[in-house]
Design an enzyme around this catalytic site. Structure first.
Site, PDB file in Angstrom:
ATOM      1  N   TYR A  29     100.067  38.116  32.245  1.00 13.85           N
ATOM      2  CA  TYR A  29     100.062  37.779  30.814  1.00 13.85           C
ATOM      3  C   TYR A  29      99.068  38.684  30.064  1.00 13.85           C
ATOM      4  O   TYR A  29      99.382  39.286  29.042  1.00 13.85           O
ATOM      5  CB  TYR A  29      99.708  36.309  30.571  1.00 13.85           C
ATOM      6  CG  TYR A  29      99.636  35.996  29.080  1.00 13.85           C
ATOM      7  CD1 TYR A  29      98.419  35.757  28.451  1.00 13.85           C
ATOM      8  CD2 TYR A  29     100.790  36.020  28.297  1.00 13.85           C
ATOM      9  CE1 TYR A  29      98.347  35.540  27.085  1.00 13.85           C
ATOM     10  CE2 TYR A  29     100.729  35.804  26.926  1.00 13.85           C
ATOM     11  CZ  TYR A  29      99.510  35.563  26.330  1.00 13.85           C
ATOM     12  OH  TYR A  29      99.451  35.360  24.960  1.00 13.85           O
ATOM     13  N   ARG A  58      86.480  32.057  26.439  1.00 17.74           N
ATOM     14  CA  ARG A  58      85.658  31.597  25.310  1.00 17.74           C
ATOM     15  C   ARG A  58      86.421  30.601  24.441  1.00 17.74           C
ATOM     16  O   ARG A  58      85.856  29.624  23.939  1.00 17.74           O
ATOM     17  CB  ARG A  58      85.226  32.802  24.463  1.00 17.74           C
ATOM     18  CG  ARG A  58      84.329  32.477  23.287  1.00 17.74           C
ATOM     19  CD  ARG A  58      84.360  33.580  22.233  1.00 17.74           C
ATOM     20  NE  ARG A  58      85.702  33.715  21.638  1.00 17.74           N
ATOM     21  CZ  ARG A  58      86.117  34.800  20.990  1.00 17.74           C
ATOM     22  NH1 ARG A  58      85.323  35.848  20.855  1.00 17.74           N
ATOM     23  NH2 ARG A  58      87.335  34.850  20.484  1.00 17.74           N
ATOM     24  N   ARG A  75      97.814  25.086  23.662  1.00 13.02           N
ATOM     25  CA  ARG A  75      98.102  26.375  24.289  1.00 13.02           C
ATOM     26  C   ARG A  75      97.216  26.496  25.523  1.00 13.02           C
ATOM     27  O   ARG A  75      95.985  26.464  25.426  1.00 13.02           O
ATOM     28  CB  ARG A  75      97.828  27.520  23.312  1.00 13.02           C
ATOM     29  CG  ARG A  75      98.579  27.312  21.991  1.00 13.02           C
ATOM     30  CD  ARG A  75      98.860  28.586  21.288  1.00 13.02           C
ATOM     31  NE  ARG A  75      99.800  29.431  22.041  1.00 13.02           N
ATOM     32  CZ  ARG A  75     100.128  30.679  21.661  1.00 13.02           C
ATOM     33  NH1 ARG A  75      99.567  31.192  20.601  1.00 13.02           N
ATOM     34  NH2 ARG A  75     100.980  31.398  22.367  1.00 13.02           N
ATOM     35  N   PHE A 113      84.074  53.373  19.995  1.00 16.77           N
ATOM     36  CA  PHE A 113      85.225  52.487  19.775  1.00 16.77           C
ATOM     37  C   PHE A 113      85.525  51.672  21.027  1.00 16.77           C
ATOM     38  O   PHE A 113      85.819  50.483  20.966  1.00 16.77           O
ATOM     39  CB  PHE A 113      86.441  53.311  19.366  1.00 16.77           C
ATOM     40  CG  PHE A 113      87.733  52.559  19.420  1.00 16.77           C
ATOM     41  CD1 PHE A 113      88.657  52.807  20.429  1.00 16.77           C
ATOM     42  CD2 PHE A 113      88.029  51.589  18.484  1.00 16.77           C
ATOM     43  CE1 PHE A 113      89.845  52.100  20.489  1.00 16.77           C
ATOM     44  CE2 PHE A 113      89.215  50.880  18.535  1.00 16.77           C
ATOM     45  CZ  PHE A 113      90.121  51.135  19.549  1.00 16.77           C
TER      46      PHE A 113
HETATM   47  O1  LIG Z   1      95.220  36.142  16.948  1.00 15.94           O
HETATM   48  C1  LIG Z   1      94.035  36.543  17.128  1.00 15.94           C
HETATM   49  O2  LIG Z   1      93.174  36.575  16.218  1.00 15.94           O
HETATM   50  C2  LIG Z   1      93.632  36.978  18.519  1.00 15.94           C
HETATM   51  O3  LIG Z   1      94.833  37.219  19.221  1.00 15.94           O
HETATM   52  C3  LIG Z   1      94.672  37.176  20.655  1.00 15.94           C
HETATM   53  C4  LIG Z   1      95.753  36.315  21.240  1.00 15.94           C
HETATM   54  O4  LIG Z   1      96.655  35.862  20.502  1.00 15.94           O
HETATM   55  O5  LIG Z   1      95.662  36.123  22.481  1.00 15.94           O
HETATM   56  C5  LIG Z   1      94.883  38.600  21.257  1.00 15.94           C
HETATM   57  O6  LIG Z   1      96.090  39.185  20.801  1.00 15.94           O
HETATM   58  C6  LIG Z   1      96.519  40.168  21.757  1.00 15.94           C
HETATM   59  C7  LIG Z   1      97.811  40.784  21.254  1.00 15.94           C
HETATM   60  C8  LIG Z   1      97.541  41.691  20.089  1.00 15.94           C
HETATM   61  C9  LIG Z   1      96.541  42.775  20.460  1.00 15.94           C
HETATM   62  C10 LIG Z   1      96.182  43.441  19.201  1.00 15.94           C
HETATM   63  C11 LIG Z   1      95.184  44.527  19.325  1.00 15.94           C
HETATM   64  C12 LIG Z   1      93.843  44.238  19.450  1.00 15.94           C
HETATM   65  C13 LIG Z   1      92.907  45.246  19.395  1.00 15.94           C
HETATM   66  C14 LIG Z   1      93.323  46.571  19.185  1.00 15.94           C
HETATM   67  C15 LIG Z   1      92.372  47.608  19.055  1.00 15.94           C
HETATM   68  C16 LIG Z   1      92.804  48.902  18.794  1.00 15.94           C
HETATM   69  C17 LIG Z   1      94.159  49.198  18.679  1.00 15.94           C
HETATM   70  C18 LIG Z   1      95.098  48.198  18.813  1.00 15.94           C
HETATM   71  C19 LIG Z   1      94.695  46.863  19.067  1.00 15.94           C
HETATM   72  C20 LIG Z   1      95.646  45.838  19.150  1.00 15.94           C
HETATM   73  C21 LIG Z   1      93.726  39.494  20.881  1.00 15.94           C
HETATM   74  O7  LIG Z   1      93.671  40.062  19.818  1.00 15.94           O
HETATM   75  N1  LIG Z   1      92.844  39.611  21.857  1.00 15.94           N
HETATM   76  C22 LIG Z   1      91.663  40.470  21.685  1.00 15.94           C
HETATM   77  C23 LIG Z   1      91.569  41.359  22.841  1.00 15.94           C
HETATM   78  C24 LIG Z   1      92.699  42.388  22.811  1.00 15.94           C
HETATM   79  C25 LIG Z   1      92.135  43.624  23.391  1.00 15.94           C
HETATM   80  C26 LIG Z   1      92.963  44.814  23.004  1.00 15.94           C
HETATM   81  C27 LIG Z   1      92.275  46.029  23.483  1.00 15.94           C
HETATM   82  C28 LIG Z   1      92.561  46.531  24.739  1.00 15.94           C
HETATM   83  C29 LIG Z   1      91.947  47.668  25.200  1.00 15.94           C
HETATM   84  C30 LIG Z   1      91.020  48.340  24.416  1.00 15.94           C
HETATM   85  C31 LIG Z   1      90.397  49.507  24.856  1.00 15.94           C
HETATM   86  C32 LIG Z   1      89.488  50.150  24.059  1.00 15.94           C
HETATM   87  C33 LIG Z   1      89.177  49.658  22.812  1.00 15.94           C
HETATM   88  C34 LIG Z   1      89.794  48.501  22.339  1.00 15.94           C
HETATM   89  C35 LIG Z   1      90.720  47.834  23.139  1.00 15.94           C
HETATM   90  C36 LIG Z   1      91.348  46.673  22.679  1.00 15.94           C
HETATM   91 MG   LIG Z   2      98.733  35.808  20.995  1.00 10.67          MG
END
Ligand SMILES: O=C(O)CO[C@@H](C(=O)O)[C@@H](OCCCCCc1ccc2ccccc2c1)C(=O)NCCCCCc1ccc2ccccc2c1
Ligand SMILES: [Mg+2]
Ligand SMILES: [Mg+2]
Length: 340
Positions: A141, A188, A198, A258
């Protein structure tokens, strides 16, 4: 970035970025060159997709085809969705603005973003009506919702030539970057998520202590709940060696910042959550001052290692001798301390 000379649709995208992400907006805007716009659009496209996933008012027979087809709307000019009730619904209601800016990106960036969006949408449908059972399901997931983000970002870094091709090719390390962040969020957000029915904690972990994940929030289950919490934190800590290896390969300062800032915030969050019953009473957040201090410091590999060593040592000092995971926790903490 100079907003006054920017086309109005691009300026609107940066407004969406600031409105939908406190933690990522600043570090994305600090990226150099054409990578900044590519990562900004990559974020907004996936935030829009995640807003569909998270919206429990969308019936599952509508949501499944919507998630699977989402990437096709990137190449349309008029698709939008007006029925969302989520906090970030504006990115769905004004999706044509995002699609317009997506189509203005270099073709290689468009290919990466579209490919990841298609895989993430497909993967999200698997877990719409089921929660992760095994630890492998948990990894799967998190791969779909965050590991793929790390893989896509790494391909964008290499495509921009600001990082070596190995960064974009080593998908295992890129996947770990996402899993460390997503597992930290899931650990968290226990109470916030379980109150919305959920269940993102894997049943293999909480199923030892009850029939429903919600039972862990009962006061009489506090000991079991903390044992389960420590088991999941121990599992997340296993991604740290890959995270450190990944970051040690980065050469561009804006890309390093970043990548490093979300990772040091995550290890600080895990340390605050470790063995902490407050996780079951509310959301445990790190203090603003502490976060700002770390963001200023996390600019070299040595300082990132020092931050990981600091929080790992704090966890080691607090391992309860009779905790069920004590042997595994001690092993990964000691291994991390040899790497930092
Ligand atoms: O709804 C919410 O507020 C939180 O949603 C969480 C969920 O629904 O589980 C969940 O949604 C996940 C699906 C959408 C991901 C969107 C995303 C996040 C950060 C980014 C950063 C840069 C570019 C694109 C990116 C895309 C969420 O936002 N979780 C936070 C952690 C996601 C980490 C993404 C990520 C992965 C690898 C990385 C590597 C380097 C730098 C940033 C990184 C960022
Ligand atoms: Mg989600
Ligand atoms: Mg979400």
């Amino acid at each position: 970035c100079d907003f006054s000379t920017m086309p109005p649709t691009r300026r609107r995208c940066y407004e969406f970025l600031k409105m939908t992400s406190r933690s990522f907006a600043a570090v994305i805007q600090a990226l150099e060159g054409d990578l900044r716009d590519a990562v900004c659009i990559f974020y907004l496209v996936l935030r829009a997709l995640d807003t569909v996933e998270d919206d429990m008012t969308i019936p599952i027979d509508v949501k499944v085809p919507m998630l699977k087809a989402f990437y096709t709307h990137l190449r349309e000019s008029d698709w939008r969705f007006m029925e969302s009730n989520e906090k970030d619904k504006m990115v769905l209601e004004e999706f044509p603005v995002i699609a317009t800016e997506f189509q203005a990106l270099a073709p290689i960036y468009q290919t990466v973003i579209s490919d990841i969006c298609q895989q993430m949408g497909e993967g999200m449908t698997i877990y719409l009506d089921q929660s992760p059972d095994s630890m492998d399901d948990w990894n799967e997931y998190c791969h779909y919702v965050a590991g793929l983000v790390g893989i896509g970002l790494s391909r964008l870094f290499s495509a921009s030539a600001m990082e070596d091709t190995v960064v974009g090719e080593d998908t295992r390390l890129a996947n770990s970057m996402g899993l460390f962040l997503q597992k930290t969020n899931i650990i968290r957000d226990f109470l916030e998520d379980v109150l919305q029915e959920r269940e993102f904690w894997p049943k293999e972990a909480w199923g030892k202590y009850g029939k429903k994940m919600l039972e862990l929030s009962r006061p009489e289950k506090r000991g079991d709940a903390v044992a389960c919490l420590n088991e999941l934190i121990t599992n997340a800590l296993h991604h740290i060696p890959d995270v450190l290896t990944y970051m040690s390969r980065l050469r561009n300062q804006s890309i390093f910042n970043f990548c490093a800032i979300p990772q040091v915030m995550a290890v600080a969050t895990l340390e605050r959550c470790y063995n902490n019953p407050a996780v079951f009473a509310g959301v445990v957040k790190i203090r603003k001052g502490e976060a700002v201090k770390m963001m200023m410091e996390a600019t070299t590999m040595d300082s990132v290692k020092a931050i990981f060593s600091h929080f790992t040592t704090h966890i080691k000092e607090r391992i309860p001798p009779n905790d069920p995971s004590v042997v595994t926790t001690r092993a990964i903490v000691d291994r991390t301390l040899t790497l930092t």
